[in-house]
Design an enzyme around this catalytic site. Structure first.
Site, PDB file in Angstrom:
ATOM      1  N   SER A  79       0.828  -1.198   0.000  1.00 25.55           N
ATOM      2  CA  SER A  79       0.000   0.000   0.000  1.00 25.55           C
ATOM      3  C   SER A  79       0.871   1.261   0.000  1.00 25.55           C
ATOM      4  CB  SER A  79      -0.952  -0.039   1.202  1.00 25.55           C
ATOM      5  OG  SER A  79      -1.968   0.928   1.082  1.00 25.55           O
ATOM      6  N   ASP A 316      -5.570  -3.209  -3.121  1.00 32.84           N
ATOM      7  CA  ASP A 316      -4.524  -2.829  -2.171  1.00 32.84           C
ATOM      8  C   ASP A 316      -3.752  -4.019  -1.615  1.00 32.84           C
ATOM      9  OD1 ASP A 316      -3.551  -1.947   0.684  1.00 32.84           O
ATOM     10  OD2 ASP A 316      -4.015  -0.104  -0.401  1.00 32.84           O
TER      11      ASP A 316
END
Length: 768
Positions: A79, A316
């Site tokens: 991320s 993500d």
């Protein structure tokens, strides 16, 4: 002066808008790495904070007699941590600067620049009834008034209002916008002045970025009954590597953009990422992506072969792997070592203990939404890293045990080698021919004296060689393990058996039949690498760096050559044959033997080592010869204890963390006392440049503090810089950082003044 490397493997957690804080930390690490490289190269000293880091290395050298090189050769991120890992890896690999990124972060990591035009409210009256939600989200305005400086409050109110009134049930931020911003960042880095690569020549650089495959891809698993099943795998790790050869690069900018964009597709904020999105962005820029097909085939082989990479939907990376230790740990295998190594895993955690407020404090049984949020998002993302730390701890304990065993065995082994060769005059005059003959004589003697234990050792070694051949061929074929690699291994083992490689045991003179010995001589790279690592370790234990320089360089050059033989790219000509496996396994094995060409490499190594050893005094020469020739005795004793794995860097691994909780030299209280981006469930920095400037500055300050701690912790036991020196160095660094950033960070003059006040007057870092 002794050389030592402090090797940092960086693991960067997710943190949403705290990516800006992490940029401050990674930028500070980049400055430390640059100062260390310049110090070891003897380049002129820089000014500012880099000059203070340079002075730190000079002071360490004066106090300990150690010339310390700090390098980062493994990076893994998820991320927000994935984006920062990508940019730092690029800077390390190319020598490019991270400075151009700072203004891009401060200007572009903003809700107004990230929001997709199609999702933005069309006019002032759009969803006017939603304004109370923005007011509530900001804590009735009180939170903004308390945490944002007066000059930025209107900005935050307005942007929060705009954000809340954007189109609902659609991600507000634009994926293509983020792709453009990432590519703009790479362009800015490329346009700025660049320095040398921040790793020594030949030192590999590995980057791992985690991604979540939303739809999943098929993986075959072997069972007893049924024999095979297919399951869906959602974890995906995008890996990049550079070996540091002239002209080689970690990856093309579009490849890295793919990883950075995919890993940061935070659910609900950004849309899922697809290959088509990046294709559109590159076309809109009038650019090209020449490596597209090769990258997709390597990064997503299951998709390419079964589904088509264009159909992949990626979100993500922190959803399933917020702390990507596993690939970083795997990268420790077969790292080259040029000098003594202190290996660290450095964890960047911007908000330890962070929890989404929706799950809140649970009083009794959790409610419906608390359970859903916790099970689907919070618990998987925040799972502790205990398993990874236990893996590292077990590895370190195993290495320490092996080192103790090696030291305990050393007198016995050296005595065996002395008795084998006698106090021969010729041992002081090695030649390539003599060295080769002595090696084979020592190998045979070790096998004979090991008795039936030699059979277990030999078979274990053989199985390890077959494993590594199968892994190499599997990677050449584009497989990432699992059932396809298992089938390749079975075919390689069958071909080895046909060659007589399993004819190992006391029934044969020397513990193995000639065909078995021939097979190991043709394919056993790991034995050579383990032997050279022991030689390197013995070189590092001796005094007299100048006299040992030639033999050290010869040993490291030989080690690099053997390691190069293990790289997939070295055998690229075998890709088609590998893809045809398990058919024609013997022919593929013969081709691999030819490309390895270990007989020639052994002769070159003997020649280089013999020449280097001949120039040493007897005091230095004999211990190194005894270690090199006596290695089979060590290996027979230790390889079974290592379960077939060699000792890579020969050093334990320690773990250090950089977070607001750990940096307390200026201000305690953790993230709540320093960071603005933690507001609005870690989205806060997207709403104000003042927030971003605040978090970026604290990132640099916290990074500087913890990096000084890590550097000083690598000093030899019993060595220190003296009372108060660490605090004085940190204080000088803090003031230098404030001086460097004062003109750039125009939205937070009150914070800069407050930090200066908390620090007190500046001091000279050189003052005792």
């Amino acid at each position: 002066m002794r050389d030592k490397e402090l090797r940092l493997a960086l693991v960067c957690y997710g943190g949403i808008s705290l990516a800006v804080y992490m940029h401050g930390i990674t930028k500070e690490l980049w400055r430390l790495l640059s100062a260390s490289r310049a110090f070891c190269a003897g380049d002129p000293a820089a000014g500012g904070s880099q000059g203070i880091y340079r002075a730190l290395f000079e002071e360490v050298a004066a106090a300990s007699g150690v010339r310390l090189r700090v390098l980062t050769d493994i990076l893994a991120g998820a991320s927000a941590g994935g984006i920062n890992s990508v940019f730092l890896a690029r800077a390390i690999d190319t020598g490019e600067s991270l400075d151009p990124l700072t203004e891009l972060w401060l200007r572009d990591a903003d809700v107004e620049r990230l929001i997709d035009p199609a999702q933005a409210p069309g006019h002032a009256m759009t969803k006017f009834w939603a304004r109370p939600l923005a007011w509530l989200a900001a804590g009735s305005g009180k939170l903004i008034d308390e945490t944002v400086e007066a000059g930025a409050r209107e900005e935050v109110h307005a942007k929060l209002d705009h954000f809340v009134r954007s189109r609902w049930f659609e991600p507000p931020f634009g994926g293509e916008r983020l792709c453009h911003l990432i590519l703009d960042a790479f362009d800015a880095m490329a346009a700025a002045p660049a320095g040398p690569r921040l790793l020594p020549p030949g030192q590999p650089l590995d980057l791992f970025v985690t991604v979540t495959d939303f739809t999943g891809h098929p993986e075959r698993l072997r069972l007893h009954s049924p024999a095979e099943v297919v399951e869906t795998e959602h974890r995906l790790v995008l890996s990049f590597a550079s070996q540091g050869r002239p002209g080689e690069r970690l990856a093309a900018a579009p490849d890295l953009t793919f990883a950075a964009r995919a890993t940061s597709s935070f659910p609900g904020a950004f849309p899922p990422f697809t290959v088509a999105e990046l294709d559109r962005v590159i076309a809109a820029r009038g650019a090209a992506w020449p490596s597209r097909d090769a990258f997709l085939a390597r990064a997503m082989p299951r998709h390419v072969s079964a589904l088509g990479a264009e159909r992949a939907v990626l979100i993500d990376g922190s959803v399933l792997a917020n702390a990507p230790f596993r690939p970083a740990i795997a990268a420790l295998r077969e790292r080259p070592a040029r000098r003594q190594v202190d290996r660290r895993f450095v964890v960047i955690d911007p908000a330890p203990g962070f929890r989404f407020a929706l799950s809140g404090e649970i009083d009794g049984v959790p409610g419906f939404f608390q359970t859903l949020i916790g099970a689907l998002s919070e618990i998987p993302r925040q799972q502790p890293i205990r398993d990874s730390l236990e893996t590292l701890s077990a590895r370190s304990a195993r290495i320490e045990r092996m080192n103790a065993i090696l030291e305990q065995l050393r007198p016995e082994v050296e005595g065996q080698v002395e008795r084998l060769f006698g106090y021969t005059f010729l041992l002081d005059y090695p030649t390539p021919k003599r060295l080769a003959a002595w090696r084979r004589r020592a190998q045979a003697a070790a096998a004979t004296r090991a008795g039936y234990g030699q059979a277990a050792y030999g078979l274990l070694k053989l199985e390890g060689v077959i494993d590594r051949i199968a892994q190499l061929l599997s990677q050449l074929a584009g497989h990432d393990g699992g059932e396809p690699q298992h089938r390749i291994r079975e075919a390689v083992a069958a071909a080895a058996r046909t060659r007589g490689a399993f004819e190992i045991g006391t029934a044969h003179a020397g513990g193995a039949a000639p065909q078995a010995i021939g097979f190991l001589r043709a394919f056993d790279i790991s034995f050579r690498i383990r032997r050279l690592r022991l030689l390197v370790r013995r070189i590092g234990e001796q005094d007299g760096d100048e006299e040992l320089a030639e033999v050290r360089e010869a040993a490291y050059a030989a080690l690099a050559a053997y390691l190069e033989r293990q790289r997939v790219e070295t055998h690229a000509g075998l890709r088609e044959a590998a893809r045809a496996l398990p058919v024609e396994a013997e022919a593929t094995l013969a081709s691999l033997e030819s490309t390895l060409d270990l007989t020639r490499l052994d002769a070159e190594t003997d020649a280089a080592l013999a020449a280097a050893l001949s120039g040493l005094s007897r005091e230095h020469k004999r211990p190194l010869l005894l270690a090199y020739l006596g290695f089979p005795f060590f290996d027979i004793a230790t390889l079974p204890l290592l379960q077939g794995e060699g000792l890579d860097e020969f050093d334990p691994v320690r773990v250090d963390r950089i977070s607001p909780d750990d940096a307390t030299a200026i201000r305690g209280g953790g993230a709540a006392a320093c960071l603005k981006g933690i507001q609005f469930h870690n989205f806060g920095a997207f709403f104000s440049r003042a927030y971003r400037e605040n978090d970026y500055l604290w990132g640099r300050l916290h990074g500087a503090e913890r990096l000084v701690d890590i550097v000083l912790s690598s000093l030899p036991t019993g060595t220190s810089l003296g009372a108060g020196r660490a605090a004085a160095i940190k204080r000088a660094l803090f003031h230098a950082i404030l001086d460097e950033e004062a003109d750039r960070l125009t939205a937070i003059p009150a914070l800069i003044a407050a930090v200066r006040s908390e620090l007190g007057p500046p001091v000279d870092a050189g003052e005792g």
